[in-house]
Design an enzyme around this catalytic site. Structure first.
Site, PDB file in Angstrom:
ATOM      1  N   ASP A 171      29.096  33.443  35.138  1.00 29.43           N
ATOM      2  CA  ASP A 171      30.010  32.555  35.274  1.00 29.43           C
ATOM      3  C   ASP A 171      29.805  31.858  36.515  1.00 29.43           C
ATOM      4  O   ASP A 171      29.934  32.470  37.628  1.00 29.43           O
ATOM      5  CB  ASP A 171      31.524  33.639  35.028  1.00 29.43           C
ATOM      6  CG  ASP A 171      32.471  32.524  35.427  1.00 29.43           C
ATOM      7  OD1 ASP A 171      32.574  31.466  35.083  1.00 29.43           O
ATOM      8  OD2 ASP A 171      33.752  32.904  35.857  1.00 29.43           O
ATOM      9  N   SER A 210      33.323  21.716  34.703  1.00 28.94           N
ATOM     10  CA  SER A 210      33.946  21.269  35.911  1.00 28.94           C
ATOM     11  C   SER A 210      35.207  22.238  36.226  1.00 28.94           C
ATOM     12  O   SER A 210      35.239  23.332  35.434  1.00 28.94           O
ATOM     13  CB  SER A 210      34.652  19.841  35.605  1.00 28.94           C
ATOM     14  OG  SER A 210      35.419  19.490  36.888  1.00 28.94           O
ATOM     15  N   LYS A 257      12.436  13.609  82.684  1.00 29.69           N
ATOM     16  CA  LYS A 257      11.145  14.056  81.987  1.00 29.69           C
ATOM     17  C   LYS A 257       9.773  13.332  82.492  1.00 29.69           C
ATOM     18  O   LYS A 257       8.813  14.089  82.971  1.00 29.69           O
ATOM     19  CB  LYS A 257      11.240  14.071  80.356  1.00 29.69           C
ATOM     20  CG  LYS A 257      12.282  14.875  79.850  1.00 29.69           C
ATOM     21  CD  LYS A 257      12.447  14.830  78.445  1.00 29.69           C
ATOM     22  CE  LYS A 257      12.643  13.156  77.953  1.00 29.69           C
ATOM     23  NZ  LYS A 257      14.035  12.533  78.415  1.00 29.69           N
ATOM     24  N   SER A 272      12.816  14.676  71.935  1.00 29.45           N
ATOM     25  CA  SER A 272      12.488  15.523  70.963  1.00 29.45           C
ATOM     26  C   SER A 272      14.030  15.993  70.695  1.00 29.45           C
ATOM     27  O   SER A 272      13.972  17.365  71.122  1.00 29.45           O
ATOM     28  CB  SER A 272      11.220  16.494  71.281  1.00 29.45           C
ATOM     29  OG  SER A 272      11.481  16.784  72.391  1.00 29.45           O
ATOM     30  N   ASP A 322      38.062  24.225  33.632  1.00 27.87           N
ATOM     31  CA  ASP A 322      37.605  23.957  32.273  1.00 27.87           C
ATOM     32  C   ASP A 322      37.687  25.196  31.319  1.00 27.87           C
ATOM     33  O   ASP A 322      37.741  25.279  30.087  1.00 27.87           O
ATOM     34  CB  ASP A 322      36.121  23.178  32.255  1.00 27.87           C
ATOM     35  CG  ASP A 322      36.324  21.852  32.506  1.00 27.87           C
ATOM     36  OD1 ASP A 322      37.279  21.251  32.589  1.00 27.87           O
ATOM     37  OD2 ASP A 322      35.148  21.449  32.578  1.00 27.87           O
TER      38      ASP A 322
END
Length: 637
Positions: free
Chosen positions: A116, A37, A478, A546, A40
């Site tokens: 890292d 985390s 359409k 669509s 840390d």
């Protein structure tokens, strides 16, 4: 120069780096990551390892001292070891790791490459990148905080990426007075969680990366700890690699043709060995041949192994191209369907049925996530039902590919089983995953070869087959224009048919709603139906909102070049809402119609449509004539 404890420290001379590498070239290499985390102490730990193992030159130490003074992050005026690794300006300003930082160092016993990796949840994709090539993970836990959600998430990704050896580094023990009870509680908590992940070995070490406790040697502050310090453990740990037992795996990256007399196949060996004279199989075709030479820049070799970049020549002229795999021993899997674990790494959700691109070493294929079997709660490892994967979510999925893929299960070979998923429109990496096994459900399903083909069916109709895809907002016009085009084609004696979005939902898609997932599936079904009409030699007019470019691109890919015509019925939303022929906008505004395109669900207009129809400037009759004129120009009618 004194170290943190005040001891004199002899620094290495500023030697030539190539000589430094040559001195260590015969040593075993261990790749590991640091993860965990935020805050840390991952970067501090790596910096401390580099410092205590005397891997820093004078100029690096001078820069570290200067940067530590300016950063003000160390209250007692000591060295801030994280600055040796955190290279981005944003990292230094915030005191966090964003990108993956790789560092090389070596001791008398072994060479190391350490990654890292970032701790923040939004950089989970970077953590997965670092884990994908690592043999071991050093998972840091702040002794004050214990096991956190990000600890569990990183542990799951470590397991997903095939890492089976974990060092549980309980850091900042100095801040809890090196209390053994705190250490034991965290270790017990983590081991209970890790049992379900398949992590083979967990080695717990109490430490203080800032002060050097149990980093390179035993600390007087933890007399109750009888195990090894971190660096001695890393120098001696042995990692089992399943791919070492496999035969040759050689993904071809490039067909090498410098002249007419030489044809070689270049790439990096992913697993196994290859010798001159070996019999090998080329996949996916399955043809066999013999290796006649192993060529490198420095000359020919008698044998080459995993990790080496070589060019192979074969005894026979067979079909080998980029993406082919040259193999020996137990051959890899060749399949068009597979089960996989997927980590989703994009802000936009992963939608089943949408076409993406899968990339595995030098292979690429179109892929659909045909089913999400479940997603996984990283805290409880509970399997949850899901219709999509969101950012940083993990799922078990079934994949359908548009061509055969050559792979090994990831558990056997990480190089041949780990893939990324790429958005086909933006070319952005949106996910990564591991292949588990092939699905054999398509093994007995084959294309039936018919006596009459598409061209013959179209020729008898006096036309060329085509798929006209009408897209636009609800109310754009359409269906009106598509219906007029069909009527005109019929009067010309042509064979055409309208697939209308509303009509499809009365039958083929009656089980689907209007969520993004259901919209994707609706278009997939319509596109597959339209492809059958094209194969029948017809002109099919597909009239669907669509809304997503990705699905329209998928439909285009189902037919041959020139057979797909995107028709953008361009009408502003305000005008569509004024027309509102079905009363849908009114219902959506009243909250009775969720997921309505243009209001609470996005519409992605075409960027390069073949035909654009402006319904505000011209009437439907004129627009339908424009479509007919285009079909004549293209020789379709």
């Amino acid at each position: 120069m004194p170290d943190i404890a005040g001891n004199d420290m002899k620094l290495p001379p500023a030697e030539d780096f190539e000589a430094y590498l040559h001195r260590n070239e015969n040593k075993d290499l261990l790749r590991f990551i640091t993860c965990g985390s935020v805050d840390d102490g991952k970067s501090t730990l790596i910096g401390r390892l580099l410092y205590d193992s005397r891997q820093l030159f004078d100029d690096q130490l001078s820069a570290l001292e200067k940067d530590s003074t300016h950063s003000g992050s160390v209250s007692d005026g000591g060295l801030d070891f994280s600055l040796l690794v955190d290279g981005l300006a944003a990292e230094r300003e915030q005191g966090i790791t964003i990108d993956v930082a790789y560092r090389f160092f070596a001791t008398d016993k072994r060479k190391f490459i350490v990654a890292d990796t970032p701790g923040h949840e939004q950089y989970t994709r970077n953590m997965a990148t670092g884990a994908s090539t690592a043999d071991l993970a050093v998972l840091l836990i702040d002794a004050r905080k214990g096991v956190l959600e990000q600890t569990r998430r990183h542990s799951f990704i470590v397991s997903l990426m095939g890492i089976r050896d974990v060092v549980l580094a309980i850091n900042k023990m100095d801040l809890v007075d090196f209390d053994q009870k705190v250490f034991d509680t965290i270790v017990a908590d983590y081991r209970q969680f890790a049992q379900g992940l398949g992590i083979r070995h967990v080695t717990a070490i109490p430490m203080s990366a800032r002060n050097g406790d149990n980093i390179t040697g035993a600390s007087e502050n933890t007399p109750w700890y009888k195990g090894e310090a971190l660096l001695p453990f890393l120098e001696t740990v042995r990692i089992e690699r399943p791919e070492d037992s496999l035969g040759l795996r050689f993904p071809v990256q490039w067909v090498n043709r410098p002249n007419l007399d030489f044809r070689g196949y270049s790439g990096t060996i992913a697993a196994g060995l290859v010798r001159k004279g070996d019999t090998v199989t080329v996949l996916p075709g399955g043809r066999t041949s013999q290796v006649t030479s192993i060529v490198t820049q420095d000359g020919e070799l008698e044998v080459a192994g995993a990790g080496e970049a070589v060019t192979l020549t074969l005894a026979h002229e067979i079909d080998v191209s980029r993406g082919s795999v040259i193999a020996s021993g137990a051959v890899p899997v060749v399949a068009e369907q597979a089960a996989a674990h997927i980590l989703w790494m994009a802000p936009e959700p992963m939608l089943p049925g949408r076409f993406y691109e899968l990339r595995l070493h030098s292979q690429s294929a179109g892929v659909q996530i045909s089913e999400i079997k479940h997603k996984i709660n990283v805290n409880s490892l509970e399997k949850l039902a899901a219709k999509r994967l969101e950012l940083n979510e993990l799922g078990v999925c079934n994949l359908t590919l548009d061509r055969p893929l050559v792979f090994d299960p990831y558990s056997q070979n990480r190089m041949m089983g780990g893939f990324i998923i790429v958005d086909r429109l933006t070319n952005a990496t949106v996910g990564c995953g591991t292949l588990d096994f092939a699905l054999r459900r398509d093994a007995n399903v084959h294309w039936q070869q018919l006596e009459v083909d598409k061209q013959q069916r179209a020729a008898i109709k006096g036309q060329k087959p085509a798929m006209l895809w009408f897209t636009g907002l609800s109310g754009a016009g359409k269906s009106t224009v598509a219906s007029l085009v069909e009527k005109k084609l019929f009067s010309l004696g042509r064979h055409a048919y309208v697939l209308d979005g509303d009509n499809i939902r009365h039958g083929l898609s009656r089980d689907l709603g209007f969520t993004d997932e259901d919209r994707v599936e609706n278009i997939r079904r319509a596109a597959e139906a339209a492809r059958l009409f094209v194969d029948a030699g017809m002109i099919v007019l597909v009239s669907f909102i669509s809304p997503f470019r990705s699905e329209r691109q998928m439909a285009r890919g189902l037919v041959a070049p020139g057979e797909f015509v995107e028709v953008y019925v361009s009408t502003p939303q305000s005008e569509c809402e004024k027309r509102d022929p079905k009363g849908l906008y009114a219902k959506a505004r009243a909250g009775d119609l969720p997921h309505f395109t243009g209001l609470d669900s996005k519409y992605e207009p075409p960027e390069n449509a073949e035909i654009v129809l402006d319904t505000c400037a011209k009437d439907p009759e004129t627009l339908s004539n424009e479509v007919i004129a285009y079909l004549r120009e293209q020789g379709i009618i």
